[in-house]
Design a protein around this motif. Structure first.
Motif, mmCIF file in Angstrom:
data_model
loop_
_atom_site.group_PDB
_atom_site.id
_atom_site.type_symbol
_atom_site.label_atom_id
_atom_site.label_comp_id
_atom_site.label_asym_id
_atom_site.label_seq_id
_atom_site.Cartn_x
_atom_site.Cartn_y
_atom_site.Cartn_z
ATOM 1 N N ASP A 180 -11.760 76.853 55.689
ATOM 2 C CA ASP A 180 -10.555 76.051 55.440
ATOM 3 C C ASP A 180 -10.982 74.720 54.830
ATOM 4 O OD1 ASP A 180 -7.847 74.822 57.628
ATOM 5 O OD2 ASP A 180 -8.256 74.582 55.477
ATOM 6 N N MET A 181 -10.958 74.659 53.504
ATOM 7 C CA MET A 181 -11.380 73.442 52.785
ATOM 8 C C MET A 181 -10.152 72.575 52.509
ATOM 9 S SD MET A 181 -14.637 73.671 52.403
ATOM 10 C CE MET A 181 -15.046 72.495 51.092
ATOM 11 N N GLN A 182 -10.157 71.357 52.989
ATOM 12 C CA GLN A 182 -9.080 70.409 52.712
ATOM 13 C C GLN A 182 -9.716 69.081 52.315
ATOM 14 O OE1 GLN A 182 -5.983 71.574 52.734
ATOM 15 N NE2 GLN A 182 -6.525 73.494 53.769
ATOM 16 N N GLY A 183 -9.162 68.461 51.254
ATOM 17 C CA GLY A 183 -9.736 67.171 50.836
ATOM 18 C C GLY A 183 -11.211 67.329 50.486
ATOM 19 N N GLY A 184 -11.561 68.530 50.014
ATOM 20 C CA GLY A 184 -12.951 68.773 49.577
ATOM 21 C C GLY A 184 -13.916 68.943 50.739
ATOM 22 N N ARG A 185 -13.385 69.013 51.991
ATOM 23 C CA ARG A 185 -14.311 69.153 53.136
ATOM 24 C C ARG A 185 -13.878 70.319 54.020
ATOM 25 N NH1 ARG A 185 -14.430 65.489 56.938
ATOM 26 N NH2 ARG A 185 -12.311 64.743 56.500
ATOM 27 N N ALA A 213 -1.562 63.772 53.655
ATOM 28 C CA ALA A 213 -2.810 63.123 54.084
ATOM 29 C C ALA A 213 -3.296 63.748 55.389
ATOM 30 C CB ALA A 213 -2.571 61.623 54.278
ATOM 31 N N LEU A 214 -2.358 64.084 56.275
ATOM 32 C CA LEU A 214 -2.747 64.721 57.544
ATOM 33 C C LEU A 214 -3.329 66.102 57.275
ATOM 34 C CD1 LEU A 214 0.298 63.786 59.854
ATOM 35 C CD2 LEU A 214 -1.971 62.701 59.759
ATOM 36 N N ALA A 215 -2.723 66.795 56.295
ATOM 37 C CA ALA A 215 -3.212 68.156 56.013
ATOM 38 C C ALA A 215 -4.545 68.125 55.278
ATOM 39 C CB ALA A 215 -2.174 68.903 55.180
ATOM 40 N N ARG A 216 -4.890 66.974 54.720
ATOM 41 C CA ARG A 216 -6.192 66.885 54.007
ATOM 42 C C ARG A 216 -7.323 66.552 54.973
ATOM 43 N NH1 ARG A 216 -3.477 64.710 49.761
ATOM 44 N NH2 ARG A 216 -3.722 62.562 50.546
ATOM 45 N N ASP A 217 -6.991 66.098 56.187
ATOM 46 C CA ASP A 217 -8.043 65.700 57.140
ATOM 47 C C ASP A 217 -7.535 65.906 58.561
ATOM 48 O OD1 ASP A 217 -9.809 62.558 57.888
ATOM 49 O OD2 ASP A 217 -9.881 64.582 58.753
ATOM 50 N N TYR A 218 -7.955 67.020 59.189
ATOM 51 C CA TYR A 218 -7.395 67.370 60.491
ATOM 52 C C TYR A 218 -7.777 66.358 61.582
ATOM 53 C CZ TYR A 218 -6.484 71.911 58.244
ATOM 54 O OH TYR A 218 -6.082 72.914 57.385
ATOM 55 N N ASP A 219 -8.843 65.565 61.325
ATOM 56 C CA ASP A 219 -9.182 64.518 62.303
ATOM 57 C C ASP A 219 -8.008 63.566 62.465
ATOM 58 O OD1 ASP A 219 -12.814 63.967 61.875
ATOM 59 O OD2 ASP A 219 -11.616 65.402 63.059
ATOM 60 N N ARG A 220 -7.269 63.353 61.354
ATOM 61 C CA ARG A 220 -6.123 62.432 61.422
ATOM 62 C C ARG A 220 -5.004 63.050 62.260
ATOM 63 N NH1 ARG A 220 -4.591 59.504 55.940
ATOM 64 N NH2 ARG A 220 -3.140 58.566 57.483
ATOM 65 N N ILE A 221 -4.852 64.355 62.209
ATOM 66 C CA ILE A 221 -3.840 65.008 63.058
ATOM 67 C C ILE A 221 -4.256 64.821 64.522
ATOM 68 C CG2 ILE A 221 -2.703 67.192 63.646
ATOM 69 C CD1 ILE A 221 -3.420 68.241 60.858
ATOM 70 N N ARG A 222 -5.566 64.996 64.771
ATOM 71 C CA ARG A 222 -6.045 64.895 66.150
ATOM 72 C C ARG A 222 -5.923 63.468 66.689
ATOM 73 N NH1 ARG A 222 -9.246 69.368 64.321
ATOM 74 N NH2 ARG A 222 -10.773 68.069 63.207
ATOM 75 N N GLU A 223 -6.032 62.486 65.798
ATOM 76 C CA GLU A 223 -5.841 61.092 66.253
ATOM 77 C C GLU A 223 -4.408 60.913 66.772
ATOM 78 O OE1 GLU A 223 -9.001 59.435 63.010
ATOM 79 O OE2 GLU A 223 -6.869 58.812 62.830
ATOM 80 N N HIS A 224 -3.458 61.504 66.083
ATOM 81 C CA HIS A 224 -2.058 61.406 66.543
ATOM 82 C C HIS A 224 -1.879 62.188 67.841
ATOM 83 C CE1 HIS A 224 -0.351 59.216 63.228
ATOM 84 N NE2 HIS A 224 -0.864 60.047 62.339
ATOM 85 N N ILE A 225 -2.516 63.355 67.913
ATOM 86 C CA ILE A 225 -2.414 64.151 69.149
ATOM 87 C C ILE A 225 -2.954 63.326 70.323
ATOM 88 C CG2 ILE A 225 -3.313 66.199 70.354
ATOM 89 C CD1 ILE A 225 -3.302 67.660 67.636
ATOM 90 N N ALA A 226 -4.045 62.610 70.067
ATOM 91 C CA ALA A 226 -4.661 61.787 71.133
ATOM 92 C C ALA A 226 -3.678 60.734 71.651
ATOM 93 C CB ALA A 226 -5.920 61.108 70.586
ATOM 94 N N HIS A 227 -2.779 60.272 70.786
ATOM 95 C CA HIS A 227 -1.821 59.232 71.201
ATOM 96 C C HIS A 227 -0.589 59.828 71.879
ATOM 97 C CE1 HIS A 227 -3.545 56.817 67.568
ATOM 98 N NE2 HIS A 227 -4.365 56.801 68.612
#
Ligand code: SF4
Length: 756
Positions: free
Chosen positions: A518-523, A575-589
């Motif tokens: 699953d490549m998103q944002g080139g990663r 932007a969230l779909a390009r970097d799942y870490d950003r989704i997880r940051e919201h989940i953390a909150h």
């Protein structure tokens, strides 16, 4: 085994053979090597359930910390071979197969056609799917959703394969759209667990980890068939047995996986030498769970009366529970005769189970849908809790509650907010995090969604995975309900019945599978899941996607949300779909227990979501665990009636059928079968394999299915077993569990007549 109406039929030769063993190895090889691309699938299998690999898209049994190189079971291999098939369902396929022809194909045939390869649209009045671009697909959906009079006219279904990241984005999109209509597959399986447990122990989840199976002195397996539905569980049960742990199985059907297990990774296992699993096998009557649990607890209380203070954990009851006296008094009024009649067992057998329970310092109780899909399912679960509280078997090592989930991330999806009745605290945190007012009005669960479609209150149905039309009850009613809606959208990997039984317009949005990169944002991105034992861990596929047109579930949801919510959302979806870490940051909150999510989940084995109950800090209204009182359900049958329970074969995963065989039950080449006690067959004048018609009876309504084969099997008299989903037309939409509204797939009153 006990049979109050005389000697049970002789066991068929070989039926008591241990499960798994060499045959499991053979089946694994057959499924992995039978189509081109075998090497690719073998490499993929070696990533299955590995720390830096992908999570099995099958059941939710956890992975051990010490992983073997081949950390999967035969069924896990089938799931991978199925997803990693070289076959593709392209525009060419749909040009050859109009819907009017596809509808006549079997579910098995549909699933064998391969991976969906590109977005497809079926327009109103057309009998064919045609290719459509992603952007046009999103615009089409947005156009229809904007025409609705209310957001509550749309339904957003989720299957348990959906990752945490996709589930979180999906519920956010749906709530920003303005509804809580988030029915999910959990409504049809462990909803009764999620309804029953919070009020008595303060959490809707299990309280044990895999390590507890290494310390338990006794394990109760209630309404579960691990041999086919959670096969790696047998490894834990075998090592427990070898330690001297005692196992009690409570199940109407004498399932081979509960009798003997030959480990396919051991020489003695490959030579067919099995380990006896059950020390005691209670073949209760279908739906007799409350009765058998009350019987065992009556025997425990009798033992306490004979030796006061030596059986019950008095200090635990005093310090950590409430309601014991009311519970004890109510149980004493229940007559043994009624318990025997409703359980279909003799008190002697329930006393044996009580002896094993009392003889063990640490006990784990496991259950699955044999407990949760009944009218009294919530009572079933709470009676299990009552039993465990009697000797303090919650919140200590080697002991506790273990609801075993059947879908890899069904528990995680609920944790992420996939729920039609979300806690207000969750909505508050969500609204604060994203600067909007989430809808407060509760939405529709699965049965409510079907009714709303049938009654025209719902007009759009969007499914994130799954096979709604096949998995749901009352098949013909549900199919007509789905056909009546304006638009159905399926986000899927494989072709299935829900792509054939559709609304006036239909869209197929093909997504990446668990096995794929699953490549998103080139990663490369990883997703996370939560298993039955509350372990949240990462999953990352490495296979090249099956088609260049596929998108990940988060990317599909982000694209859809951005289009549908245009001009009324501040969420940076793309932007969230390009970097799942950003989704997880919201989940953390937003989601409790996920603080520092990105760091915690990068630990080799992820992290455990510990509930208060695991340390006896019960998060109930009283801060204590609750004993609860439930009436003894009474099931009476008219002459010629049977109690039918639906089951899964060894060669299926939920609605996905891998073959028509079920070797652990001696069935070859058939799925329209009804298992009956040999004496019942003789009395009904039925021959083995004779074709019969089944009719269910519910509040004066009759539903029928035709052409099922009568198969003699070891289950109690006047009980019958059929396969899910072939018998789903017999399950009435109105036949649901009290309070949890789970369809009662496990107990339906039927009659049987020879096919004409
Ligand atoms: S036990 Fe369940 S999760 Fe594990 S490999 Fe088998 S099907 Fe997959």
């Amino acid at each position: 085994m006990h049979d109050p109406e005389g000697k049970r039929s002789e066991q068929r030769p070989g039926r008591e053979r241990p499960v798994a063993g060499l045959t499991a190895l053979g089946e694994t090889a057959r499924h992995t090597l039978r189509v081109p691309g075998a090497l690719r699938r073998v490499r993929t299998l070696l990533q299955l359930n590995q720390v830096r690999g992908f999570d099995c898209p099958g059941c939710a049994w956890p992975d051990p910390e010490e992983r073997s190189r081949a950390e999967f079971c035969e069924n896990g291999a089938k799931h991978v071979a199925h997803e990693a098939t070289p076959r593709r369902v392209t525009r060419k396929f749909f040009s050859r197969w109009p819907l009017s022809k596809l509808k006549d194909q079997s579910d098995h045939w549909l699933e064998q056609q391969g991976r969906l390869a590109e977005p497809m649209l079926k327009r109103r009045g057309s009998d064919r799917y045609e290719p459509v671009s992603w952007e046009d697909a999103f615009q089409h959906i947005a156009g229809v959703l904007r025409q609705l009079d209310s957001p509550n006219e749309a339904l957003f279904y989720t299957s348990g394969r959906t990752s945490n990241e996709a589930a979180f984005l999906y519920q956010l999109f749906v709530r920003q759209f303005g509804t809580n209509n988030l029915p999910d597959c959990s409504n049809m399986c462990h909803e009764s667990t999620s309804t029953a447990l919070p009020e008595v122990v303060g959490t809707g989840k299990g309280t044990v980890g895999l390590a507890d199976f290494d310390r338990a002195d006794a394990i109760f397996l209630i309404g579960q068939n691990p041999g086919s539905n959670h096969p790696r569980m047998l490894t834990s049960l075998q090592s427990a047995k070898r330690r001297g742990c005692r196992i009690v199985s409570i199940n109407p059907l004498r399932e081979r996986g509960l009798v003997s297990f030959a480990h396919p990774k051991e020489l003695r296992g490959l030579l067919g030498k099995g380990t006896l699993i059950s020390d005691l096998f209670l073949q209760l009557r279908v739906g007799g769970d409350v009765a058998v649990l009350k019987g065992i607890m009556k025997a425990v209380l009798e033992a306490e009366e004979r030796a006061p203070g030596s059986v019950l954990d008095g200090s635990f009851i005093r310090e950590y529970t409430t309601g014991f006296e009311a519970f004890r008094k109510a149980l004493q009024t229940v007559r043994w005769e009624d318990v025997e009649a409703q359980s279909g067992l003799l008190r002697g057998e329930m006393r044996q189970a009580a002896e094993i329970y009392v003889g063990a310092e640490r006990v784990i109780a496991c259950w699955a849908m044999g407990i949760t899909q009944h009218k009294h399912a919530v009572s079933n679960v709470q009676e299990i809790v009552n039993l465990m509280l009697l000797r303090g078997n919650i919140g200590k090592e080697g002991a506790g509650l273990c609801p075993v989930r059947g879908h890899s991330n069904v528990q995680g999806d609920r944790t992420m907010g996939i729920c039609e009745k979300p806690p207000s605290e969750f909505l508050e945190r969500l609204g604060k995090e994203f600067g909007f007012e989430p809808p407060q009005e509760h939405g529709l669960n699965t049965v409510g969604a079907i009714r709303a479609l049938a009654e025209g209150q719902a007009k759009v149905f969007i499914a994130l995975g799954g096979n709604f039309v096949a998995a749901t009850p009352d098949t013909h009613y549900t199919a007509n309900a789905v056909r009546s809606c304006r638009l159905t959208v399926q986000i899927s990997t494989m072709l299935n019945r829900s792509h054939v039984v559709v609304g006036e317009e239909a869209l197929i949005l093909p997504c990446l599978g668990r096995t794929e990169r699953d490549m998103q944002g080139g990663r490369p991105q990883f997703v996370t899941v939560e298993n039955s034992m509350c372990v949240v861990h990462r999953s990352q596929g490495h296979l090249a996607p099956a088609s260049k047109h596929l998108r990940s579930e988060p990317a599909i949801i982000a694209g859809l949300a951005e289009t549908v919510l245009k001009g009324r959302t501040k969420v940076p979806w793309k932007a969230l779909a390009r970097d799942y870490d950003r989704i997880r940051e919201h989940i953390a909150h937003v989601v409790r227990g996920f603080e520092n999510f990105n760091r915690a989940v990068r630990a080799p084995h992820g992290f455990v979501l510990q509930s208060g109950a695991c340390s006896r800090a019960f998060e109930t209204a009283s801060g204590r665990a609750h004993f609860s009182v439930h009436p003894l359900p009474r099931q009476t049958l008219e002459p010629g009636q049977y109690l039918m329970t639906t089951i899964r074969s060894h060669d299926q995963f939920n609605t996905t059928i891998y073959s028509f065989d079920d070797r652990y039950r001696g069935v070859r080449g058939h799925r329209r079968v009804v298992f009956l006690h040999p004496t019942d067959m003789a009395e009904a004048g039925l021959e083995e394999n004779q074709l019969v018609d089944l009719a269910s009876h519910f509040q004066g309504e009759i539903r029928t299915v035709a052409g099922f084969r009568a198969i003699p099997f070891d289950l109690p008299r006047r009980c019958a077993a059929t396969y899910f989903p072939e018998a789903n037309p017999l399950v009435p939409i109105g036949s649901i569990a009290d309070r949890s509204h789970t369809p009662t797939y496990k107990s339906i009153v039927i009659t049987i007549s020879p096919s004409s």
